[in-house]
Each structure stands twice: as C-alpha cells, then as structure tokens.
Write an enzyme that holds these catalytic residues in place. Structure first.
Site, PDB file in Angstrom:
ATOM      1  N   GLY A  85       0.809  -1.205   0.000  1.00  0.00           N
ATOM      2  CA  GLY A  85       0.000   0.000   0.000  1.00  0.00           C
ATOM      3  C   GLY A  85       0.845   1.259   0.000  1.00  0.00           C
ATOM      4  CE1 TYR A 147      -3.934   3.991   2.531  1.00  0.00           C
ATOM      5  CE2 TYR A 147      -5.337   4.834   4.280  1.00  0.00           C
ATOM      6  CZ  TYR A 147      -4.498   3.861   3.786  1.00  0.00           C
ATOM      7  OH  TYR A 147      -4.228   2.748   4.543  1.00  0.00           O
ATOM      8  CB  ALA A 149     -10.953   7.728  -3.118  1.00  0.00           C
ATOM      9  CE  LYS A 151      -5.445   0.790   1.960  1.00  0.00           C
ATOM     10  NZ  LYS A 151      -4.902  -0.563   1.714  1.00  0.00           N
TER      11      LYS A 151
END
Length: 267
Positions: A85, A147, A149, A151
C-alpha cells in the site's frame, strides 16, 4: 504444506506477516518494490521454502510472474495477502492528480488484478484471501482524500467479490486497521508526489505492526470475514454515519494541520 504470497513484504506489516507465517511453518513467496530490502528479508528467513521476487505490484507482468513462479516452485497457493500500500498527506485541492492515480493503482487496482489472476490456484486449494483495507475507507480523514477513496473502493470490490468466492470454497478476510506504526506513513507522498513534509495526525492508539499481524493470523484461523482491530476507530466510523456534522467538527479540529492555509491559491 501451506503456501502464502504476501505483497509489500519487505517492511512494516508485510514483514511482520511474513515472519509470523514463517514461524508457523508456511512456505512463502514474498514481493516488494524495494529489491535490496526484500533480498535481505529473504536471507533473514532463509531456507528453501522462502522465495522473493521484487517489482512494482501495479505491473501486470510482475503479477503473472509471481503466480507462474508460485506454481512452478510450490505447486499451489493457499493464502494470498494483499498488503502492499501507499498513502499521501496533502489537501485534495493542492494535490497533483498523478498522486491520486498512483495511490489508486497501488491500493485498489493492483490487489484486484492480482487476486483475479490468482483465482485458478486458489480454487484448486480452496484457499484464503486477505485484503488490507483501512478505517479510512469507512470514514473521511482530512489530508487523505485519495487514500480514503482507494480503500473504500477496495472494500466495496472485495465485499461484492466475497459472494462469488464462496461458490468456489475460497475464504475472504477484509482487514480494517486504524493507525499503525509502519513504513507506509513514513513514506507518505506529499501534494507534488515527493515525500510528505509534515508529520501525520492520528486518533487513538498507534498500534505496532507485529500486534496487527497476530490479529490477522488469528482472524484467518477463525475464518472471520472482517477484522476491525481498533475499537475507537470503529466507533468513530459509526459516529460519521449517525452524526456526520459532529464528526466533521471533531475531525477538523484534530486534523487542522491537514487543511489548506486560508487564502492560499489552488494548484
């Protein structure tokens, strides 16, 4: 023999998951974009049951190579952990759209593509998939628009996919951590795509990656469908749904450093 593939395995949560899986006897296929760090980690674990392949997880050629080598070396895949990530710390109105594209590619598109490509192997073993989401996918967090959006998209995709996986006997665990002490935040991008120049704001306790890895493996053993390891963040997500105006006031005070400066022009 259990064969586990972990992305983003050279540091942080990925490395702690690799250590924990190795300790319980798993054979490991590890991947990370940091080739020197990955080689060091593979050497640390040692043994013929550990293999590392470095590369950019958003590259479909790497994804194919991982799965081809997994079948050739181990003959099976039992557990896929989509851990790799990236995040950013920057106001949405000041952020280069290329940053959002990069975050979405790593945090959403790559795990989706790798998982779909891995399904033939996982169907054979009736294996397990873990996707590392975030509580930021459940509630807005200032300075993390891209981030949040990514996840959120990840969670929604895998929740829909879950019903189809069940037909093949494949188990899916979605993990929704809060703030962890890992390299993802230390390597956060700023508005221009360079390393963020300010420290992150947090809520609640910052947990260690080793603690989180233990929680994930226990949840897999229990065949749980979702893991919300931080009670405080889970309650905050409920507050967002029940009293969004109050949540915004509290978040804006706590994350004031993430807001654009008054009077500054948009990029």
């Amino acid at each position: 023999m259990t064969v586990t593939l972990i992305t983003g395995a050279a540091n942080g949560l990925g490395w702690e998951l690799a250590r924990a899986c190795h300790a319980r006897g798993d054979h490991l296929l590890l991947t990370d974009i940091d080739a020197p760090a990955l080689a060091e980690r593979v050497a640390q674990l040692g043994g013929h049951g550990v293999m590392g392949i470095a590369g950019d997880i958003t590259d479909t050629r790497l994804q194919r190579q991982l799965l081809e080598q997994c079948r050739a070396r181990f003959g099976r895949l039992d557990l896929l952990i989509n851990n790799a990530g990236i995040t950013h710390r920057s106001p949405a109105t000041r952020t280069d759209p290329a940053v959002f594209r990069k975050v979405m590619a790593v945090d959403y598109q790559a795990p989706v593509e790798l998982t779909l490509a891995a399904l033939p192997l996982l169907r054979e073993s009736r294996g397990q998939i873990t996707a590392i989401g975030s509580m930021a996918g459940w509630m807005p967090v200032l300075g993390r628009a891209g981030y949040c959006a990514a996840k959120s998209a990840l969670g929604q995709f895998f929740e829909v996919l879950r019903a189809e996986l069940t037909l093949d006997g494949i188990h899916l665990l979605l993990v929704y951590p809060s703030f962890l002490d890992t390299s993802i935040e230390r390597h956060a991008l700023g508005a221009d795509g360079q390393p963020a120049g300010h420290a992150r704001s947090t809520i609640g306790k910052v947990r260690g990656a080793d603690w989180m890895a233990g929680q994930i493996l226990r949840a897999l053993e229990q065949r749980r469908e979702r893991l919300f390891p931080d009670r405080g963040s889970y309650l905050a997500s409920l507050l967002w749904r029940l009293a969004p105006a109050f949540y915004y006031r509290q978040m804006s005070r706590r994350f004031a450093g993430e807001l654009p400066k008054s009077g500054a022009s948009d990029a």
